[in-house]
Design a protein around this motif. Structure first.
Motif, short mmCIF file in Angstrom:
data_model
loop_
_atom_site.label_atom_id
_atom_site.label_comp_id
_atom_site.label_asym_id
_atom_site.label_seq_id
_atom_site.Cartn_x
_atom_site.Cartn_y
_atom_site.Cartn_z
N LEU A 88 0.82 -1.21 0.00
CA LEU A 88 0.00 0.00 0.00
C LEU A 88 0.85 1.25 0.00
CD1 LEU A 88 -2.73 1.39 0.15
CD2 LEU A 88 -2.66 1.12 2.62
N GLN A 89 1.92 1.24 0.79
CA GLN A 89 2.79 2.41 0.86
C GLN A 89 3.32 2.75 -0.53
OE1 GLN A 89 3.52 4.04 3.76
NE2 GLN A 89 4.98 5.50 2.97
N ALA A 90 3.66 1.72 -1.30
CA ALA A 90 4.19 1.96 -2.65
C ALA A 90 3.09 2.45 -3.59
CB ALA A 90 4.81 0.69 -3.20
N LYS A 91 1.86 1.98 -3.38
CA LYS A 91 0.78 2.37 -4.27
C LYS A 91 0.22 3.75 -3.96
CE LYS A 91 -0.66 0.25 -7.06
NZ LYS A 91 -0.25 0.18 -8.48
N ALA A 92 0.23 4.14 -2.67
CA ALA A 92 -0.42 5.38 -2.27
C ALA A 92 0.12 6.61 -2.98
CB ALA A 92 -0.33 5.55 -0.76
N PRO A 93 1.45 6.72 -3.19
CA PRO A 93 1.96 7.94 -3.83
C PRO A 93 1.60 8.07 -5.30
CG PRO A 93 3.67 6.87 -2.51
CD PRO A 93 2.54 5.90 -2.67
N ASP A 94 0.93 7.07 -5.90
CA ASP A 94 0.61 7.15 -7.31
C ASP A 94 -0.09 8.45 -7.68
OD1 ASP A 94 -0.11 3.69 -8.28
OD2 ASP A 94 1.72 4.68 -7.64
N GLY A 95 -0.93 8.96 -6.79
CA GLY A 95 -1.66 10.18 -7.09
C GLY A 95 -0.95 11.44 -6.69
N GLY A 96 0.27 11.33 -6.14
CA GLY A 96 1.00 12.50 -5.69
C GLY A 96 0.80 12.79 -4.22
N PHE A 97 1.40 13.90 -3.76
CA PHE A 97 1.34 14.29 -2.36
C PHE A 97 1.12 15.79 -2.28
CE2 PHE A 97 3.55 15.58 1.65
CZ PHE A 97 2.73 14.89 2.55
N ILE A 125 -3.65 10.26 4.39
CA ILE A 125 -2.20 10.11 4.44
C ILE A 125 -1.83 8.66 4.71
CG2 ILE A 125 -1.70 12.49 5.12
CD1 ILE A 125 -1.49 11.57 8.00
N SER A 126 -0.74 8.23 4.08
CA SER A 126 -0.23 6.88 4.30
C SER A 126 0.77 6.91 5.44
CB SER A 126 0.45 6.36 3.03
OG SER A 126 -0.50 6.20 1.99
N TYR A 150 -6.35 14.63 -5.25
CA TYR A 150 -7.56 14.05 -4.67
C TYR A 150 -8.14 12.96 -5.57
CZ TYR A 150 -7.76 18.43 -1.90
OH TYR A 150 -7.50 19.50 -1.06
N TRP A 151 -8.37 13.31 -6.83
CA TRP A 151 -9.11 12.43 -7.72
C TRP A 151 -8.29 11.21 -8.13
CZ3 TRP A 151 -10.19 17.64 -10.37
CH2 TRP A 151 -11.24 18.28 -9.71
N ARG A 152 -6.97 11.32 -8.11
CA ARG A 152 -6.13 10.15 -8.38
C ARG A 152 -5.83 9.36 -7.11
NH1 ARG A 152 -2.08 13.32 -12.62
NH2 ARG A 152 -3.37 12.96 -14.49
N TYR A 153 -6.45 9.76 -6.04
CA TYR A 153 -6.35 9.10 -4.74
C TYR A 153 -4.91 9.05 -4.24
CZ TYR A 153 -8.37 6.39 -0.93
OH TYR A 153 -8.82 6.00 0.30
N GLY A 154 -4.26 10.23 -4.34
CA GLY A 154 -2.95 10.37 -3.73
C GLY A 154 -3.08 10.66 -2.25
N ASP A 155 -2.01 11.08 -1.64
CA ASP A 155 -1.99 11.46 -0.23
C ASP A 155 -2.04 12.97 -0.12
OD1 ASP A 155 -1.75 8.82 0.48
OD2 ASP A 155 0.12 9.05 1.58
N TYR A 156 -2.75 13.46 0.89
CA TYR A 156 -2.74 14.90 1.13
C TYR A 156 -2.95 15.16 2.61
CZ TYR A 156 -7.83 14.22 0.73
OH TYR A 156 -9.12 13.77 0.87
#
Length: 393
Positions: free
Chosen positions: A8-17, A284-285, A267-273
């Motif tokens: 999950l940690q690796a996948k979460a940044p896909d949408g940016g931060f 946040i992850s 938000y829409w790419r389900y990144g972290d914020y």
């Protein structure tokens, strides 16, 4: 095959931060607004609020570790009531806690009053490189109806000042207003596009419970277009913006290619914020878990909580795999680019039901983009919650 939750940690940044900063104060409360905004008839101690923002940012930095910030967004409320020095100190604090992408987008929402427009150069010097103006209408009658403090002439001047000050400009308009016709909306929208913004946020007026408009609507004193007429406004909006090179990249957001709002894409790419300030939300992850955070809504209580605890969080909840998958679909299907079904499987630990997907494809609610990507069609946008529910079932 679905990936382990350890990935999950690796996948979460896909949408940016990204970092969202909520300034909760407005000069007046608009009758349609249900955002967390507050009117205070006394001077705001901006120095005290800056110190609270700095403490809350430090707390979240400890939770997230060093990440690279792709975008920062000052929302509200009315962030343009902040002094430029206040914005600068918050930006310095963010840069002190995280790495900054060299091309980070730093957006600010502003109301187009003449006093705030005079501050634009100060915000640019502080580091803001994208301005989002809450214009809402280019007609004086409708601005008055919507409770706005500016008139159309003031809005046009603010747009001109913002366009000459910031590399990127967006502004908001509300359509399907009381007594509005399709022809008048077409003319207004074409006028807006001619003002050379590279991004437009175009929202249909909705009646939100708890607002003055809700009470008027319930009493029969405020009439808005019904669902079918609203759909005609939406279809016309797509037609006009596409014809002028600003197609929708999300349900309500239109941009020239390359001018999409980077923060909203997080938000829409389900990144972290990270969300800081009264009423802000975040995702946040932390380790192998993605967490939902929410901040105390009432500004004065938020200040007290930050003074006591170093943050104003009232929610800090780990999300289940099912919740992760549902949220990814709900956010991603708003986008023209759609969702990656492999990422859904990695988050939700399950596959989309082939029969349900086939039914949605057959009924024209979604369409394929290559082998493993789907997006909602224009028809699907009108019933997006139902589409998400079907895919996630």
């Amino acid at each position: 095959m679905p990936q382990s939750s350890n990935n999950l940690q690796a996948k979460a940044p896909d949408g940016g931060f990204g970092i969202y900063v909520h300034w909760p104060f407005c000069a007046a409360k608009c009758p349609y607004c249900d955002f967390n905004s507050h009117v205070r008839h006394h001077a705001i101690d901006q120095d005290r609020y800056v110190r609270a923002f700095q403490r809350e940012l430090a707390h979240f930095a400890e939770m997230t570790g060093n990440r690279t910030v792709d975008s920062i967004f000052f929302g509200g409320g009315t962030p343009s009531l902040m002094e430029p020095a206040t914005v600068g100190r918050i930006l310095d604090s963010i840069a002190g806690h995280w790495s900054m992408d060299a091309n980070a987008e730093i957006s600010m929402e502003a109301n187009p009053s003449s006093v705030e427009a005079d501050r634009f150069r100060g915000y640019r010097s502080a580091g803001v490189n994208r301005m989002s103006l809450g214009v809402q209408s280019l007609h004086d009658r409708d601005l008055k109806l919507l409770g706005r403090l500016h008139d159309a002439e003031t809005a046009l001047k603010a747009i001109d000042t913002a366009r000459s000050t910031f590399p990127r400009l967006s502004f908001d308009l509300i359509y399907a207003r009381p007594d509005q016709t399709l022809d008048s909306w077409r003319q207004e929208l074409e006028q807006a596009i001619a003002l050379a913004a590279d991004h437009l946020s175009l929202y249909q007026l909705t009646i939100e419970e708890g607002t003055p408009f809700f009470a008027l609507h319930q009493a029969g004193k405020l009439k808005v277009p019904d669902a079918d007429f609203g759909a005609e406004f939406y279809a016309l909006t797509q037609q006009v913006t596409e014809a002028h090179g600003l197609p929708a990249y999300e349900v309500s957001n239109h941009a020239k290619p390359g001018a999409e709002c980077r923060h909203n894409l997080v938000y829409w790419r389900y990144g972290d914020y990270v969300g800081v300030g009264p009423g802000a939300h975040g995702r946040i992850s932390v380790g192998a878990t993605k967490r939902a955070t929410a901040i105390e809504r009432y500004p004065e209580t938020w200040l007290e909580n930050v003074d006591t605890h170093g943050h104003g969080m009232v929610e800090n909840t780990g999300l289940s795999e099912e919740e992760l998958g549902d949220e990814y679909l709900l956010m991603g299907l708003r986008l023209l680019e759609g969702v990656d079904l492999a990422r859904y499987e990695a988050l939700a630990h399950r596959s989309v039901d082939p029969k349900r997907l086939s039914d949605l494809l057959e009924h024209g609610m979604v369409e394929r983009l290559g082998d493993n990507r789907v997006r909602a069609t224009r028809e699907g946008f009108f019933v997006l919650d139902a589409v998400v529910a079907d895919l996630a079932a």
